[in-house]
Motif scaffolding. Structure first.
Motif, PDB file in Angstrom:
ATOM      1  N   ASN A   1     -31.263   2.027   3.325  1.00 28.79           N
ATOM      2  CA  ASN A   1     -32.634   1.774   2.871  1.00 28.79           C
ATOM      3  C   ASN A   1     -33.599   1.831   4.055  1.00 28.79           C
ATOM      4  O   ASN A   1     -34.359   0.886   4.319  1.00 28.79           O
ATOM      5  N   VAL A   2     -33.567   2.945   4.777  1.00 30.28           N
ATOM      6  CA  VAL A   2     -34.338   3.088   6.010  1.00 30.28           C
ATOM      7  C   VAL A   2     -35.828   3.169   5.706  1.00 30.28           C
ATOM      8  O   VAL A   2     -36.267   3.941   4.855  1.00 30.28           O
ATOM      9  N   LYS A   3     -36.571   2.343   6.423  1.00 32.51           N
ATOM     10  CA  LYS A   3     -38.030   2.348   6.337  1.00 32.51           C
ATOM     11  C   LYS A   3     -38.602   2.228   7.738  1.00 32.51           C
ATOM     12  O   LYS A   3     -37.952   1.697   8.644  1.00 32.51           O
ATOM     13  N   LEU A   4     -39.819   2.723   7.898  1.00 32.49           N
ATOM     14  CA  LEU A   4     -40.496   2.596   9.174  1.00 32.49           C
ATOM     15  C   LEU A   4     -41.241   1.269   9.248  1.00 32.49           C
ATOM     16  O   LEU A   4     -41.322   0.524   8.280  1.00 32.49           O
ATOM     17  N   GLY A   5     -41.796   0.990  10.422  1.00 34.70           N
ATOM     18  CA  GLY A   5     -42.625  -0.196  10.588  1.00 34.70           C
ATOM     19  C   GLY A   5     -41.985  -1.238  11.473  1.00 34.70           C
ATOM     20  O   GLY A   5     -40.762  -1.428  11.455  1.00 34.70           O
ATOM     21  N   PHE A   6     -42.807  -1.921  12.233  1.00 33.79           N
ATOM     22  CA  PHE A   6     -42.308  -2.880  13.208  1.00 33.79           C
ATOM     23  C   PHE A   6     -41.668  -4.087  12.539  1.00 33.79           C
ATOM     24  O   PHE A   6     -40.541  -4.466  12.859  1.00 33.79           O
ATOM     25  N   ILE A   7     -42.376  -4.718  11.604  1.00 31.04           N
ATOM     26  CA  ILE A   7     -41.871  -5.951  10.979  1.00 31.04           C
ATOM     27  C   ILE A   7     -40.560  -5.682  10.255  1.00 31.04           C
ATOM     28  O   ILE A   7     -39.587  -6.442  10.391  1.00 31.04           O
ATOM     29  N   HIS A   8     -40.518  -4.615   9.485  1.00 32.48           N
ATOM     30  CA  HIS A   8     -39.303  -4.289   8.729  1.00 32.48           C
ATOM     31  C   HIS A   8     -38.101  -4.146   9.655  1.00 32.48           C
ATOM     32  O   HIS A   8     -37.009  -4.643   9.360  1.00 32.48           O
ATOM     33  N   ASN A   9     -38.297  -3.505  10.798  1.00 36.80           N
ATOM     34  CA  ASN A   9     -37.172  -3.214  11.681  1.00 36.80           C
ATOM     35  C   ASN A   9     -36.874  -4.329  12.670  1.00 36.80           C
ATOM     36  O   ASN A   9     -35.776  -4.356  13.237  1.00 36.80           O
ATOM     37  N   ILE A  10     -37.803  -5.217  12.903  1.00 32.61           N
ATOM     38  CA  ILE A  10     -37.470  -6.384  13.715  1.00 32.61           C
ATOM     39  C   ILE A  10     -36.603  -7.336  12.891  1.00 32.61           C
ATOM     40  O   ILE A  10     -35.745  -8.043  13.416  1.00 32.61           O
ATOM     41  N   VAL A  11     -36.805  -7.353  11.574  1.00 38.57           N
ATOM     42  CA  VAL A  11     -35.990  -8.188  10.686  1.00 38.57           C
ATOM     43  C   VAL A  11     -34.593  -7.591  10.527  1.00 38.57           C
ATOM     44  O   VAL A  11     -33.576  -8.273  10.654  1.00 38.57           O
ATOM     45  N   LYS A  12     -34.537  -6.281  10.261  1.00 34.78           N
ATOM     46  CA  LYS A  12     -33.246  -5.601  10.094  1.00 34.78           C
ATOM     47  C   LYS A  12     -33.401  -4.171  10.592  1.00 34.78           C
ATOM     48  O   LYS A  12     -33.961  -3.316   9.919  1.00 34.78           O
ATOM     49  N   ASN A  13     -32.888  -3.924  11.772  1.00 36.58           N
ATOM     50  CA  ASN A  13     -33.115  -2.644  12.435  1.00 36.58           C
ATOM     51  C   ASN A  13     -32.489  -1.473  11.683  1.00 36.58           C
ATOM     52  O   ASN A  13     -31.351  -1.532  11.252  1.00 36.58           O
ATOM     53  N   LYS A  14     -33.252  -0.381  11.565  1.00 41.26           N
ATOM     54  CA  LYS A  14     -32.761   0.857  10.964  1.00 41.26           C
ATOM     55  C   LYS A  14     -32.932   2.041  11.918  1.00 41.26           C
ATOM     56  O   LYS A  14     -32.602   3.164  11.544  1.00 41.26           O
ATOM     57  N   TYR A  15     -33.475   1.796  13.090  1.00 40.40           N
ATOM     58  CA  TYR A  15     -33.611   2.879  14.063  1.00 40.40           C
ATOM     59  C   TYR A  15     -32.236   3.193  14.651  1.00 40.40           C
ATOM     60  O   TYR A  15     -31.586   2.323  15.222  1.00 40.40           O
ATOM     61  N   ILE A  16     -31.806   4.445  14.530  1.00 42.00           N
ATOM     62  CA  ILE A  16     -30.452   4.822  14.917  1.00 42.00           C
ATOM     63  C   ILE A  16     -30.497   5.928  15.967  1.00 42.00           C
ATOM     64  O   ILE A  16     -31.099   6.985  15.774  1.00 42.00           O
ATOM     65  N   GLY A  17     -29.849   5.654  17.092  1.00 42.40           N
ATOM     66  CA  GLY A  17     -29.892   6.598  18.200  1.00 42.40           C
ATOM     67  C   GLY A  17     -29.324   7.960  17.867  1.00 42.40           C
ATOM     68  O   GLY A  17     -29.804   8.983  18.364  1.00 42.40           O
ATOM     69  N   ALA A  18     -28.305   8.016  17.023  1.00 36.47           N
ATOM     70  CA  ALA A  18     -27.658   9.285  16.691  1.00 36.47           C
ATOM     71  C   ALA A  18     -28.602  10.251  15.979  1.00 36.47           C
ATOM     72  O   ALA A  18     -28.361  11.459  15.967  1.00 36.47           O
ATOM     73  N   GLY A  19     -29.674   9.729  15.390  1.00 37.71           N
ATOM     74  CA  GLY A  19     -30.651  10.586  14.729  1.00 37.71           C
ATOM     75  C   GLY A  19     -32.004  10.585  15.419  1.00 37.71           C
ATOM     76  O   GLY A  19     -33.000  11.008  14.838  1.00 37.71           O
ATOM     77  N   MET A  20     -32.053  10.109  16.669  1.00 35.39           N
ATOM     78  CA  MET A  20     -33.328   9.833  17.335  1.00 35.39           C
ATOM     79  C   MET A  20     -33.703  10.887  18.363  1.00 35.39           C
ATOM     80  O   MET A  20     -32.865  11.399  19.100  1.00 35.39           O
ATOM     81  N   ALA A  21     -35.002  11.197  18.393  1.00 38.61           N
ATOM     82  CA  ALA A  21     -35.581  12.019  19.463  1.00 38.61           C
ATOM     83  C   ALA A  21     -36.976  11.482  19.735  1.00 38.61           C
ATOM     84  O   ALA A  21     -37.648  10.972  18.826  1.00 38.61           O
ATOM     85  N   PHE A  22     -37.430  11.597  20.992  1.00 44.37           N
ATOM     86  CA  PHE A  22     -38.752  11.087  21.328  1.00 44.37           C
ATOM     87  C   PHE A  22     -39.386  11.932  22.426  1.00 44.37           C
ATOM     88  O   PHE A  22     -38.699  12.679  23.137  1.00 44.37           O
ATOM     89  N   ARG A  23     -40.685  11.800  22.550  1.00 42.53           N
ATOM     90  CA  ARG A  23     -41.398  12.512  23.607  1.00 42.53           C
ATOM     91  C   ARG A  23     -41.067  11.882  24.960  1.00 42.53           C
ATOM     92  O   ARG A  23     -40.947  10.656  25.081  1.00 42.53           O
ATOM     93  N   GLY A  24     -40.969  12.716  25.977  1.00 40.03           N
ATOM     94  CA  GLY A  24     -40.672  12.216  27.305  1.00 40.03           C
ATOM     95  C   GLY A  24     -41.708  11.242  27.823  1.00 40.03           C
ATOM     96  O   GLY A  24     -41.401  10.379  28.649  1.00 40.03           O
ATOM     97  N   THR A  25     -42.936  11.340  27.317  1.00 36.74           N
ATOM     98  CA  THR A  25     -43.996  10.431  27.754  1.00 36.74           C
ATOM     99  C   THR A  25     -43.722   8.986  27.353  1.00 36.74           C
ATOM    100  O   THR A  25     -44.307   8.065  27.922  1.00 36.74           O
ATOM    101  N   LEU A  26     -42.821   8.792  26.393  1.00 39.40           N
ATOM    102  CA  LEU A  26     -42.501   7.433  25.947  1.00 39.40           C
ATOM    103  C   LEU A  26     -41.606   6.708  26.949  1.00 39.40           C
ATOM    104  O   LEU A  26     -41.475   5.482  26.899  1.00 39.40           O
ATOM    105  N   LYS A  27     -41.003   7.438  27.865  1.00 35.35           N
ATOM    106  CA  LYS A  27     -40.071   6.829  28.824  1.00 35.35           C
ATOM    107  C   LYS A  27     -40.717   5.722  29.651  1.00 35.35           C
ATOM    108  O   LYS A  27     -40.064   4.733  29.975  1.00 35.35           O
ATOM    109  N   LYS A  28     -41.978   5.892  29.976  1.00 35.87           N
ATOM    110  CA  LYS A  28     -42.636   4.885  30.830  1.00 35.87           C
ATOM    111  C   LYS A  28     -42.721   3.539  30.141  1.00 35.87           C
ATOM    112  O   LYS A  28     -42.832   2.503  30.814  1.00 35.87           O
TER     113      LYS A  28
END
Length: 238
Positions: free
Chosen positions: A136-163
């Motif tokens: 039941n993956v959903k976006l949003g800070f509150i939802h994912n601080i309660v029960k995380n759904k962010y998964i590294g195996a499906g994740m990509a991000f901009r290099g600018t986020l590294k900082k």
């Protein structure tokens, strides 16, 4: 330029299959970063054999402090405009990189994406057709601080986020949760509905789909996350 970051540890059984699925998808100027955390099986020999044939593979000896620190170290080495995280035991479907890069180009304000995954067993037989549906993956800070759904195996991000990602605090439950929450706190994360990874589950996985930690431990983790995010000035306290 694209950077793919893999954190390895005793991954001889499945690593080669993952490398074969990734390398054809990246270009000649891209890089595949492998940080190994002290493997004692054939993992290092597999990496060496592929590295001798492909200069895009950059191998590093990891810090030897577990999966979070190992991924952090790999991310630190990345030079790409886009950074992909990859587990050592999964399989990328052939269109993964193309679809994700096209999404980033179409949505310049998005810093992080997670794409859907097919949950499979050791033999790649389907257990669940959609990770998004199963969890039941959903976006949003509150939802994912309660029960995380962010998964590294499906994740990509901009290099600018590294900082903002680095360094990863040593008391957070997992690296992918920390990274996802940083992007979510700025409303700069997105979901890609296409299933782009075969997410392999087996007896030696470094992470769990559903945590077995106690409620008390989960509460401690979340408090640590919030304190760390405030300390990093990701969350503002008025």
């Amino acid at each position: 330029m694209i950077s793919v970051c893999i954190a390895t540890y005793n991954g001889e059984k499945y690593l080669e299959e993952q490398l074969v699925s990734i390398l054809p998808q990246i270009g000649p100027s891209d890089e595949l970063i492998i940080s190994d955390d002290g493997s004692v099986d054939e993992t290092l020999n597999i990496i060496k054999n592929y590295q001798e044939q492909d200069q895009r593979i950059k191998f590093f000896k990891g810090p030897g402090k577990g999966v979070i620190a190992n991924f952090e170290f790999a991310i630190k080495q990345s030079q790409g405009e886009f950074v992909f995280l990859a587990d050592q035991d999964d399989v990328w479907l052939p269109e993964k990189v193309q679809i994700i890069i096209a999404f980033f180009q179409k949505h310049p304000k998005i810093d992080l994406v997670i794409s859907d995954l097919v949950i499979v067993n050791e033999s790649l037989d389907v257990i669940e057709a959609s990770y998004f549906d199963y969890r039941n993956v959903k976006l949003g800070f509150i939802h994912n601080i309660v029960k995380n759904k962010y998964i590294g195996a499906g994740m990509a991000f901009r290099g600018t986020l590294k900082k903002e990602i680095l360094p990863i605090p040593n008391n957070v439950p997992m690296h992918d949760m920390w990274i996802g929450l940083i992007a979510a706190s700025k409303n700069k994360s997105a979901m890609i509905p296409q299933k782009l990874t075969l997410y392999r589950r087996h007896a030696s996985n470094a992470s769990e789909i559903d945590t077995g930690a106690s409620r008390y431990q989960q509460l401690k983790w979340r408090m640590a996350l919030i304190i760390a995010l405030i300390g990093r000035k990701i969350l503002k306290v008025k």
